[in-house]
Design a protein around this motif. Structure first.
Motif, PDB file in Angstrom:
ATOM      1  N   ALA A 125     -21.515   8.775  -9.469  1.00 22.56           N
ATOM      2  CA  ALA A 125     -22.360   9.887  -9.045  1.00 22.56           C
ATOM      3  C   ALA A 125     -22.249  10.116  -7.542  1.00 22.56           C
ATOM      4  CB  ALA A 125     -23.808   9.628  -9.436  1.00 22.56           C
ATOM      5  N   GLN A 126     -21.881   9.078  -6.794  1.00 24.78           N
ATOM      6  CA  GLN A 126     -21.774   9.194  -5.343  1.00 24.78           C
ATOM      7  C   GLN A 126     -20.337   9.500  -4.899  1.00 24.78           C
ATOM      8  OE1 GLN A 126     -23.309   5.494  -3.827  1.00 24.78           O
ATOM      9  NE2 GLN A 126     -25.077   5.591  -5.162  1.00 24.78           N
ATOM     10  N   PHE A 127     -19.375   9.362  -5.796  1.00 25.22           N
ATOM     11  CA  PHE A 127     -17.974   9.575  -5.443  1.00 25.22           C
ATOM     12  C   PHE A 127     -17.685  11.038  -5.220  1.00 25.22           C
ATOM     13  CE2 PHE A 127     -17.116   5.418  -5.738  1.00 25.22           C
ATOM     14  CZ  PHE A 127     -16.078   4.948  -6.511  1.00 25.22           C
ATOM     15  N   ASP A 128     -16.748  11.282  -4.341  1.00 23.13           N
ATOM     16  CA  ASP A 128     -16.229  12.635  -4.228  1.00 23.13           C
ATOM     17  C   ASP A 128     -14.992  12.728  -5.114  1.00 23.13           C
ATOM     18  OD1 ASP A 128     -14.174  11.363  -2.810  1.00 23.13           O
ATOM     19  OD2 ASP A 128     -14.870  12.077  -0.865  1.00 23.13           O
ATOM     20  N   ASP A 129     -14.473  13.909  -5.250  1.00 24.59           N
ATOM     21  CA  ASP A 129     -13.335  14.137  -6.136  1.00 24.59           C
ATOM     22  C   ASP A 129     -12.149  13.260  -5.736  1.00 24.59           C
ATOM     23  OD1 ASP A 129     -15.051  16.023  -7.128  1.00 24.59           O
ATOM     24  OD2 ASP A 129     -13.820  17.751  -6.605  1.00 24.59           O
ATOM     25  N   ARG A 130     -11.909  13.120  -4.442  1.00 29.17           N
ATOM     26  CA  ARG A 130     -10.779  12.328  -3.952  1.00 29.17           C
ATOM     27  C   ARG A 130     -10.886  10.876  -4.417  1.00 29.17           C
ATOM     28  NH1 ARG A 130     -10.158   8.818   0.114  1.00 29.17           N
ATOM     29  NH2 ARG A 130     -12.229   9.241   0.928  1.00 29.17           N
ATOM     30  N   LYS A 131     -12.040  10.273  -4.229  1.00 31.10           N
ATOM     31  CA  LYS A 131     -12.203   8.866  -4.607  1.00 31.10           C
ATOM     32  C   LYS A 131     -12.112   8.686  -6.124  1.00 31.10           C
ATOM     33  CE  LYS A 131     -14.615   7.239  -0.584  1.00 31.10           C
ATOM     34  NZ  LYS A 131     -15.746   6.506  -0.037  1.00 31.10           N
ATOM     35  N   ALA A 132     -12.628   9.642  -6.868  1.00 29.11           N
ATOM     36  CA  ALA A 132     -12.530   9.564  -8.326  1.00 29.11           C
ATOM     37  C   ALA A 132     -11.070   9.609  -8.760  1.00 29.11           C
ATOM     38  CB  ALA A 132     -13.321  10.701  -8.971  1.00 29.11           C
ATOM     39  N   MET A 133     -10.284  10.456  -8.123  1.00 25.12           N
ATOM     40  CA  MET A 133      -8.862  10.542  -8.467  1.00 25.12           C
ATOM     41  C   MET A 133      -8.115   9.283  -8.046  1.00 25.12           C
ATOM     42  SD  MET A 133      -7.769  14.421  -7.904  1.00 25.12           S
ATOM     43  CE  MET A 133      -8.505  15.684  -8.896  1.00 25.12           C
ATOM     44  N   GLU A 134      -8.466   8.727  -6.908  1.00 24.33           N
ATOM     45  CA  GLU A 134      -7.832   7.470  -6.480  1.00 24.33           C
ATOM     46  C   GLU A 134      -8.115   6.370  -7.502  1.00 24.33           C
ATOM     47  OE1 GLU A 134      -9.433   6.870  -2.562  1.00 24.33           O
ATOM     48  OE2 GLU A 134      -8.059   8.324  -1.652  1.00 24.33           O
ATOM     49  N   MET A 135      -9.351   6.299  -7.957  1.00 29.93           N
ATOM     50  CA  MET A 135      -9.720   5.306  -8.959  1.00 29.93           C
ATOM     51  C   MET A 135      -8.943   5.556 -10.252  1.00 29.93           C
ATOM     52  SD  MET A 135     -13.378   4.442 -10.845  1.00 29.93           S
ATOM     53  CE  MET A 135     -14.309   4.400  -9.350  1.00 29.93           C
ATOM     54  N   ALA A 136      -8.826   6.817 -10.650  1.00 29.27           N
ATOM     55  CA  ALA A 136      -8.120   7.152 -11.888  1.00 29.27           C
ATOM     56  C   ALA A 136      -6.643   6.781 -11.794  1.00 29.27           C
ATOM     57  CB  ALA A 136      -8.285   8.640 -12.192  1.00 29.27           C
ATOM     58  N   MET A 137      -6.015   7.034 -10.650  1.00 32.84           N
ATOM     59  CA  MET A 137      -4.600   6.671 -10.499  1.00 32.84           C
ATOM     60  C   MET A 137      -4.416   5.162 -10.626  1.00 32.84           C
ATOM     61  SD  MET A 137      -2.908   9.225  -7.661  1.00 32.84           S
ATOM     62  CE  MET A 137      -4.163   9.022  -6.393  1.00 32.84           C
ATOM     63  N   GLN A 138      -5.302   4.412 -10.017  1.00 30.58           N
ATOM     64  CA  GLN A 138      -5.230   2.954 -10.098  1.00 30.58           C
ATOM     65  C   GLN A 138      -5.372   2.487 -11.548  1.00 30.58           C
ATOM     66  OE1 GLN A 138      -8.568   0.923  -8.321  1.00 30.58           O
ATOM     67  NE2 GLN A 138      -7.389  -0.940  -8.012  1.00 30.58           N
ATOM     68  N   LYS A 139      -6.319   3.064 -12.264  1.00 30.15           N
ATOM     69  CA  LYS A 139      -6.557   2.670 -13.649  1.00 30.15           C
ATOM     70  C   LYS A 139      -5.395   3.072 -14.554  1.00 30.15           C
ATOM     71  CE  LYS A 139     -11.558   2.478 -13.248  1.00 30.15           C
ATOM     72  NZ  LYS A 139     -11.708   1.056 -13.596  1.00 30.15           N
ATOM     73  N   GLU A 140      -4.824   4.242 -14.340  1.00 28.53           N
ATOM     74  CA  GLU A 140      -3.677   4.682 -15.149  1.00 28.53           C
ATOM     75  C   GLU A 140      -2.476   3.772 -14.906  1.00 28.53           C
ATOM     76  OE1 GLU A 140      -3.467   6.818 -17.586  1.00 28.53           O
ATOM     77  OE2 GLU A 140      -5.255   8.045 -17.337  1.00 28.53           O
ATOM     78  N   LYS A 141      -2.241   3.393 -13.666  1.00 27.37           N
ATOM     79  CA  LYS A 141      -1.118   2.513 -13.355  1.00 27.37           C
ATOM     80  C   LYS A 141      -1.289   1.164 -14.051  1.00 27.37           C
ATOM     81  CE  LYS A 141       1.613   0.761  -9.555  1.00 27.37           C
ATOM     82  NZ  LYS A 141       1.824   0.695  -8.135  1.00 27.37           N
ATOM     83  N   SER A 142      -2.483   0.604 -13.985  1.00 26.90           N
ATOM     84  CA  SER A 142      -2.750  -0.684 -14.655  1.00 26.90           C
ATOM     85  C   SER A 142      -2.598  -0.558 -16.165  1.00 26.90           C
ATOM     86  CB  SER A 142      -4.169  -1.166 -14.340  1.00 26.90           C
ATOM     87  OG  SER A 142      -4.258  -1.613 -13.033  1.00 26.90           O
ATOM     88  N   LEU A 143      -3.087   0.548 -16.722  1.00 22.52           N
ATOM     89  CA  LEU A 143      -2.984   0.737 -18.165  1.00 22.52           C
ATOM     90  C   LEU A 143      -1.531   0.852 -18.603  1.00 22.52           C
ATOM     91  CD1 LEU A 143      -4.241   1.083 -20.933  1.00 22.52           C
ATOM     92  CD2 LEU A 143      -4.554   3.521 -20.420  1.00 22.52           C
TER      93      LEU A 143
END
Length: 164
Positions: A90-108
């Motif tokens: 809820a506190q993340f901005d779009d940039r941080k959410a996308m950074e988190m998503a890229m990290q998770k996709e790479k690990s997956l």
């Protein structure tokens, strides 16, 4: 790596894909940029499709029907979204959410490749490999949207900049 049967790996993969779907749905609800929101909505739909591929391979009888499973609230034990991340989202901005998503996709993608390498059954191996390719595509999609959001040169604009 622990001893894991094919069916256990498939069940875990169903739940991981559901977790990813929940992650993207929650993220989409917090996006302020419309295109970023649409990207996360698209990814949520694709994660649901991935879960369906694994669900169709699963031979156990301990899961509810697919639609009920996908509609269930995100589990407390969510591979993609810890309780801390749920609060932080809820506190993340779009940039941080996308950074988190890229990290998770790479690990997956790495995890799915390990699973594909581990099992010899052609139908199971192919589902894992297909999901590796799709997960790599998700990473690239997020990376592209991230570049656009950050005002970086988009890969479709490279020729324009090179010619000028």
């Amino acid at each position: 790596m622990e001893s894991l049967t094919v069916q256990e790996a498939i069940k875990r993969s169903i739940m991981t894909e559901k977790s990813a779907m929940d992650f993207y749905r929650l993220g989409a609800g917090h996006m302020t940029n419309e295109q970023a929101r649409k990207t996360f909505e698209l990814l949520a739909d694709e994660e649901r499709d991935h879960a369906r591929m694994f669900y169709d391979l699963y031979q156990g009888d301990d899961l509810p029907d697919f639609d009920t499973l996908m509609a269930a609230d995100p589990a407390a034990e969510n591979d993609w979204l810890s309780s801390t991340e749920k609060e932080l989202f809820a506190q993340f901005d779009d940039r941080k959410a996308m950074e988190m998503a890229m990290q998770k996709e790479k690990s997956l993608a790495e995890h799915l490749q390990q699973m594909a390498d581990r099992f010899d059954q052609p139908d199971v191996k192919e589902v894992f490999l297909k999901n590796v390719r799709s997960t790599d595509g998700h990473y690239q999609l997020i990376e592209s949207e991230y570049a656009r959001l950050m005002g970086m040169v988009h890969e479709t604009d490279i020729d324009t900049f090179v010619r000028e």
